[in-house]
Every structure is written in C-alpha cells, then in structure tokens.
Motif scaffolding. Sequence first.
Motif, PDB file in Angstrom:
ATOM      1  N   LEU A  22      -2.235  22.318 -16.454  1.00  0.00           N
ATOM      2  CA  LEU A  22      -1.710  23.678 -16.599  1.00  0.00           C
ATOM      3  C   LEU A  22      -1.159  23.907 -18.000  1.00  0.00           C
ATOM      4  CD1 LEU A  22      -1.013  26.385 -15.284  1.00  0.00           C
ATOM      5  CD2 LEU A  22       1.144  25.384 -14.510  1.00  0.00           C
ATOM      6  N   GLY A  23      -0.418  22.940 -18.505  1.00  0.00           N
ATOM      7  CA  GLY A  23       0.109  23.077 -19.859  1.00  0.00           C
ATOM      8  C   GLY A  23      -0.984  23.168 -20.906  1.00  0.00           C
ATOM      9  N   LEU A  24      -2.050  22.375 -20.719  1.00  0.00           N
ATOM     10  CA  LEU A  24      -3.159  22.430 -21.666  1.00  0.00           C
ATOM     11  C   LEU A  24      -3.869  23.776 -21.621  1.00  0.00           C
ATOM     12  CD1 LEU A  24      -4.685  18.853 -21.235  1.00  0.00           C
ATOM     13  CD2 LEU A  24      -3.323  19.705 -23.141  1.00  0.00           C
ATOM     14  N   LEU A  25      -4.019  24.335 -20.413  1.00  0.00           N
ATOM     15  CA  LEU A  25      -4.661  25.646 -20.301  1.00  0.00           C
ATOM     16  C   LEU A  25      -3.842  26.730 -20.984  1.00  0.00           C
ATOM     17  CD1 LEU A  25      -5.961  25.538 -16.608  1.00  0.00           C
ATOM     18  CD2 LEU A  25      -7.293  25.318 -18.704  1.00  0.00           C
ATOM     19  N   VAL A  26      -2.527  26.697 -20.764  1.00  0.00           N
ATOM     20  CA  VAL A  26      -1.667  27.703 -21.406  1.00  0.00           C
ATOM     21  C   VAL A  26      -1.701  27.544 -22.918  1.00  0.00           C
ATOM     22  CG1 VAL A  26       0.708  28.498 -21.655  1.00  0.00           C
ATOM     23  CG2 VAL A  26      -0.192  27.934 -19.382  1.00  0.00           C
ATOM     24  N   ALA A  27      -1.615  26.296 -23.378  1.00  0.00           N
ATOM     25  CA  ALA A  27      -1.655  26.071 -24.820  1.00  0.00           C
ATOM     26  C   ALA A  27      -3.001  26.484 -25.407  1.00  0.00           C
ATOM     27  CB  ALA A  27      -1.379  24.594 -25.120  1.00  0.00           C
ATOM     28  N   GLY A  28      -4.099  26.222 -24.663  1.00  0.00           N
ATOM     29  CA  GLY A  28      -5.411  26.631 -25.151  1.00  0.00           C
ATOM     30  C   GLY A  28      -5.550  28.134 -25.239  1.00  0.00           C
ATOM     31  N   ALA A  29      -5.024  28.840 -24.229  1.00  0.00           N
ATOM     32  CA  ALA A  29      -5.097  30.296 -24.259  1.00  0.00           C
ATOM     33  C   ALA A  29      -4.305  30.874 -25.433  1.00  0.00           C
ATOM     34  CB  ALA A  29      -4.582  30.867 -22.941  1.00  0.00           C
TER      35      ALA A  29
ATOM     36  N   ARG B 103       0.829  -1.211   0.000  1.00  0.00           N
ATOM     37  CA  ARG B 103       0.000   0.000   0.000  1.00  0.00           C
ATOM     38  C   ARG B 103       0.862   1.259   0.000  1.00  0.00           C
ATOM     39  NH1 ARG B 103      -5.490  -0.241   1.314  1.00  0.00           N
ATOM     40  NH2 ARG B 103      -6.280  -2.370   1.516  1.00  0.00           N
ATOM     41  N   ALA B 104       1.956   1.237   0.756  1.00  0.00           N
ATOM     42  CA  ALA B 104       2.858   2.393   0.751  1.00  0.00           C
ATOM     43  C   ALA B 104       3.465   2.596  -0.636  1.00  0.00           C
ATOM     44  CB  ALA B 104       3.953   2.210   1.791  1.00  0.00           C
ATOM     45  N   ASP B 105       3.814   1.502  -1.297  1.00  0.00           N
ATOM     46  CA  ASP B 105       4.348   1.605  -2.650  1.00  0.00           C
ATOM     47  C   ASP B 105       3.298   2.131  -3.621  1.00  0.00           C
ATOM     48  OD1 ASP B 105       6.660   0.754  -4.541  1.00  0.00           O
ATOM     49  OD2 ASP B 105       4.886  -0.155  -5.447  1.00  0.00           O
ATOM     50  N   VAL B 106       2.054   1.709  -3.460  1.00  0.00           N
ATOM     51  CA  VAL B 106       0.970   2.203  -4.314  1.00  0.00           C
ATOM     52  C   VAL B 106       0.765   3.696  -4.103  1.00  0.00           C
ATOM     53  CG1 VAL B 106      -1.522   2.096  -4.689  1.00  0.00           C
ATOM     54  CG2 VAL B 106      -0.197  -0.002  -4.544  1.00  0.00           C
ATOM     55  N   ALA B 107       0.844   4.144  -2.837  1.00  0.00           N
ATOM     56  CA  ALA B 107       0.662   5.564  -2.561  1.00  0.00           C
ATOM     57  C   ALA B 107       1.731   6.409  -3.243  1.00  0.00           C
ATOM     58  CB  ALA B 107       0.687   5.800  -1.053  1.00  0.00           C
ATOM     59  N   ARG B 108       2.970   5.909  -3.266  1.00  0.00           N
ATOM     60  CA  ARG B 108       4.040   6.650  -3.939  1.00  0.00           C
ATOM     61  C   ARG B 108       3.884   6.599  -5.451  1.00  0.00           C
ATOM     62  NH1 ARG B 108       7.144   3.913  -0.007  1.00  0.00           N
ATOM     63  NH2 ARG B 108       7.696   2.351  -1.582  1.00  0.00           N
ATOM     64  N   ARG B 109       3.510   5.452  -5.942  1.00  0.00           N
ATOM     65  CA  ARG B 109       3.474   5.260  -7.390  1.00  0.00           C
ATOM     66  C   ARG B 109       2.229   5.859  -8.026  1.00  0.00           C
ATOM     67  NH1 ARG B 109       5.760   1.463 -11.083  1.00  0.00           N
ATOM     68  NH2 ARG B 109       7.036   0.707  -9.353  1.00  0.00           N
ATOM     69  N   TYR B 110       1.083   5.675  -7.401  1.00  0.00           N
ATOM     70  CA  TYR B 110      -0.185   6.079  -8.016  1.00  0.00           C
ATOM     71  C   TYR B 110      -0.881   7.222  -7.281  1.00  0.00           C
ATOM     72  CZ  TYR B 110       0.397   1.534 -10.226  1.00  0.00           C
ATOM     73  OH  TYR B 110       0.894   0.466 -10.921  1.00  0.00           O
ATOM     74  N   GLY B 111      -0.251   7.754  -6.225  1.00  0.00           N
ATOM     75  CA  GLY B 111      -0.881   8.831  -5.476  1.00  0.00           C
ATOM     76  C   GLY B 111      -0.330  10.189  -5.823  1.00  0.00           C
ATOM     77  N   PHE B 112       0.824  10.568  -5.207  1.00  0.00           N
ATOM     78  CA  PHE B 112       1.365  11.912  -5.353  1.00  0.00           C
ATOM     79  C   PHE B 112       1.851  12.184  -6.777  1.00  0.00           C
ATOM     80  CE2 PHE B 112       5.221  14.569  -5.333  1.00  0.00           C
ATOM     81  CZ  PHE B 112       4.650  15.771  -4.959  1.00  0.00           C
ATOM     82  N   VAL B 113       2.627  11.265  -7.325  1.00  0.00           N
ATOM     83  CA  VAL B 113       3.218  11.505  -8.649  1.00  0.00           C
ATOM     84  C   VAL B 113       2.155  11.693  -9.729  1.00  0.00           C
ATOM     85  CG1 VAL B 113       4.707  10.539 -10.436  1.00  0.00           C
ATOM     86  CG2 VAL B 113       5.359  10.344  -8.034  1.00  0.00           C
ATOM     87  N   PRO B 114       1.120  10.834  -9.816  1.00  0.00           N
ATOM     88  CA  PRO B 114       0.098  11.098 -10.840  1.00  0.00           C
ATOM     89  C   PRO B 114      -0.622  12.417 -10.657  1.00  0.00           C
ATOM     90  CG  PRO B 114      -0.042   8.835 -10.084  1.00  0.00           C
ATOM     91  CD  PRO B 114       0.906   9.541  -9.164  1.00  0.00           C
ATOM     92  N   VAL B 115      -0.876  12.808  -9.393  1.00  0.00           N
ATOM     93  CA  VAL B 115      -1.549  14.083  -9.167  1.00  0.00           C
ATOM     94  C   VAL B 115      -0.673  15.238  -9.642  1.00  0.00           C
ATOM     95  CG1 VAL B 115      -2.398  15.658  -7.390  1.00  0.00           C
ATOM     96  CG2 VAL B 115      -2.964  13.230  -7.284  1.00  0.00           C
ATOM     97  N   LEU B 116       0.628  15.174  -9.329  1.00  0.00           N
ATOM     98  CA  LEU B 116       1.537  16.228  -9.768  1.00  0.00           C
ATOM     99  C   LEU B 116       1.627  16.292 -11.281  1.00  0.00           C
ATOM    100  CD1 LEU B 116       3.658  18.386  -9.152  1.00  0.00           C
ATOM    101  CD2 LEU B 116       5.369  16.556  -8.972  1.00  0.00           C
ATOM    102  N   LEU B 117       1.803  15.139 -11.894  1.00  0.00           N
ATOM    103  CA  LEU B 117       1.884  15.114 -13.356  1.00  0.00           C
ATOM    104  C   LEU B 117       0.573  15.562 -13.988  1.00  0.00           C
ATOM    105  CD1 LEU B 117       3.867  11.797 -13.959  1.00  0.00           C
ATOM    106  CD2 LEU B 117       4.726  14.140 -13.968  1.00  0.00           C
ATOM    107  N   GLY B 118      -0.544  15.156 -13.389  1.00  0.00           N
ATOM    108  CA  GLY B 118      -1.830  15.581 -13.922  1.00  0.00           C
ATOM    109  C   GLY B 118      -2.021  17.083 -13.819  1.00  0.00           C
ATOM    110  N   SER B 119      -1.592  17.669 -12.691  1.00  0.00           N
ATOM    111  CA  SER B 119      -1.714  19.114 -12.530  1.00  0.00           C
ATOM    112  C   SER B 119      -0.861  19.861 -13.547  1.00  0.00           C
ATOM    113  CB  SER B 119      -1.300  19.510 -11.106  1.00  0.00           C
ATOM    114  OG  SER B 119      -2.113  18.852 -10.146  1.00  0.00           O
ATOM    115  N   LEU B 120       0.371  19.373 -13.743  1.00  0.00           N
ATOM    116  CA  LEU B 120       1.227  20.013 -14.741  1.00  0.00           C
ATOM    117  C   LEU B 120       0.656  19.877 -16.140  1.00  0.00           C
ATOM    118  CD1 LEU B 120       4.765  18.938 -13.443  1.00  0.00           C
ATOM    119  CD2 LEU B 120       3.645  21.152 -13.182  1.00  0.00           C
ATOM    120  N   LEU B 121       0.065  18.723 -16.402  1.00  0.00           N
ATOM    121  CA  LEU B 121      -0.532  18.520 -17.716  1.00  0.00           C
ATOM    122  C   LEU B 121      -1.714  19.456 -17.937  1.00  0.00           C
ATOM    123  CD1 LEU B 121      -0.724  16.941 -20.365  1.00  0.00           C
ATOM    124  CD2 LEU B 121      -2.121  15.240 -19.163  1.00  0.00           C
TER     125      LEU B 121
END
Length: 385
Positions: free
Chosen positions: A308-315, A288-306
């Motif tokens: 943000l990038g889509l919003l900037v590109a759309g603008a 479960r700790a490994d899942v939290a690192r692999r599928y928790g924080f990192v996907p949220v960070l990457l998703g947020s950056l993605l």
Amino acid sequence: MKRSSRRSPAAALGLRLAALVCLALAAAPGLAAAAPRIYDAHAPAASLDGKAAPAIPPPPPEYHTEDLGWIEFAYRPSTRDRVRPLIVHAGAIRAELSALLGREALVAPVKVRIAAVPAELDNLVPGGLESAATAASFGALRLAVLSASPRSGLAAPDLESAFRHELAHLALDEATGGAPLPRWFHEGFAAHVAGDHAAGRAQRLSVAALRGRLLPLDTLEESLPGAGDAPGSVAYAQSADVLRFLVEGERRHGFTRALDAVRAGAPLASALEAAYASTGHELELAWRADVARRYGFVPVLLGSLLVLGLLVAGALGVQRLRGRRSPAPPAPHRRLRAAPEARHRPARTSTAQLVATLGARHRSESDGDAGVPKVEHNGRWHTLH
C-alpha cells in the motif's frame, strides 16, 4: 619334514579372540583413532572414510599464525584484512555459544586455517577435503578450515558468518561429547548461530507456512539435500528455525538439559522429550504454532502495508513527474491602455467667499426689497433708487 597345515583348536580360538578385540577397538571411539566427522553447511556430512591422518598438518610456511590461547589462527598474509575481524570477534562468539549451550564452550583448543583460494583447502585438511565446500569443520580434530574466496560461479563467501557456523559445529560436538546427532540438528544449530541466509530462510518458511507445505520434523534428515543446495531448501530453513525455537527464551534451559542427556548416552529424541516434558508430536505442534505467528499473519500484514505504501508513493511520484513534464500555461495578454486625460477640477471656494455668499443670500431672503438693486461700499450695503 613336512609341516602340517592344520591348526590346533587353541590357536584357532586365539585368532578369533584377537579378531574380536580388533573389531571392538575399531568400534570404540575412545580407544582407537576414529575418522573425524565433517560438519559443513554447504556440503553433505561425511567422514573421511579412514583416509585422514590423526594429526593436523602444519600450516604452510608462508602463513601467518596468531594464537589466542584457546584458538589458533593460521592464514595467508593476503587475507589479513578479512581475518582481523574474526580474531577481534572470536571471544564474543565464544561467549554467545556458552550462553546457548549452558556451559563453557570451546574449552579444548581450536585451530582455524584460512586459505586465500579454495584450492588451498586440500593442503590444510588431513587427507584433503572431499567436497566442493569453502568451509568445513572436523569435530574430532578440533579444526575449522575456511576459504576467503569463492569457487567459480559462486558469490564471495561471508567469512565471518562461515567462521561462526564452523565454531558452532565444534562447540555443539564438544558439548555432547562427540555423541552422534542427526545432521539436521547440527546444521540447524550452526545456521541459527551464524545467521547465514536468514532473509532467504524466513521467506521460504513464510511461503511454506502460508501454503501448508511445512515438512514433518521426522522427515527433515532425509529431506535435507547435500552440497550447495542445502541453504536454499525448505528443510534447511526448518532445521534452523526448529533450533531457534528450542533455544529461545525459557526453552533454552530445556535445550541444555537435552544436551546433557545426549552426552550421557540418551538418543536425541528421548532427550528432547524428557527435557521439554513433551512428546515429539507436541513439540512439533508448538513449533508450528510459533511459525504461524511469526511467519504467517505478521508478514502478510507487513507485506500488505508495504505494498500500500509503495502504491501511494508511486501515485505521488507519477503525479509529480507529470507536473514537471507538462508545459507551463501561457501568460495572459495585457491590453495597453491610454493614459487617462487629466480632468480640470475647479478651485475650491474659500471660507470668506462662502460666508459672504451665505450672508448675501440670507439678507436677500429677509429683505423686502429683493428686486431693488444694491451695492456694497466699505462693508455697507446701499439701495439704488
């Protein structure tokens, strides 16, 4: 003479012993021909309930056969283009399975039958295939059957992924000596090796981890659905990820030791605890700790950056689109001006005239007879009296 219907005690005892021997032979997997088990990613695990013949039926006469020694392919010629990559990559898949299992995989010969359509699978399996699957494997028969076409309403199967999946089932069954294993363990290992539905499984695990809805590992067996719903379930995604965790990095040695213990007769749960020197609860917490690192924080960070990038590109895209659609500003009107009149400039005074004028002015200023008229003759000035 009338025969007595009563049996002697010795005869009755003999019948009872014979019945016990028959039951023992039926229960012993090594002494009698047991019904082969089916492992399949798209259908519930089941046996043929005694309906299967012990021998594999020969492929249809129109099938083409190619034997590599350790594996034999039989397929309809119309599927040749899709089967060739399987034949080319078979050795690499076998080497990968050997590395994961810690021993040489698929030592016993394997037979692979590839049908053009799902309806042909029943002719390739002893007793027929009692499921709606397009791929299945039989550990006791060392047989894997695949269909190159989907069933109605389903997407075309990934033939190479299905091939890897079924070989993984056969290799795991061989490594454990045919010992009974939970279905989630078998399916999780095969799904991890095949990499099938990897993106969907990662998405389901990420959502379940963020919402705190991961299933306890001791409920995976009962939570794993059957038929075609299995790959789309959280239980199926967890099964594949638990096996990924068990064979990843340095933990692979523990996985090999656990399989050896299962082969020797130990239950899977006890074998895992002894191999990893941890209790089942500790293993689950580590996963479960490994899942939290692999599928928790990192996907949220990457998703947020993605995002943000889509919003900037759309603008930027909207700004460019508006710039293209807006009309160009009118050109400024220019007033026509009349040609300027040429101004006459007096001719410049020559140097001789300037010297003469200055000399005359100097003489006039120094001469006392400034008011007396004078004339110049032959370079000399004469005063008029």
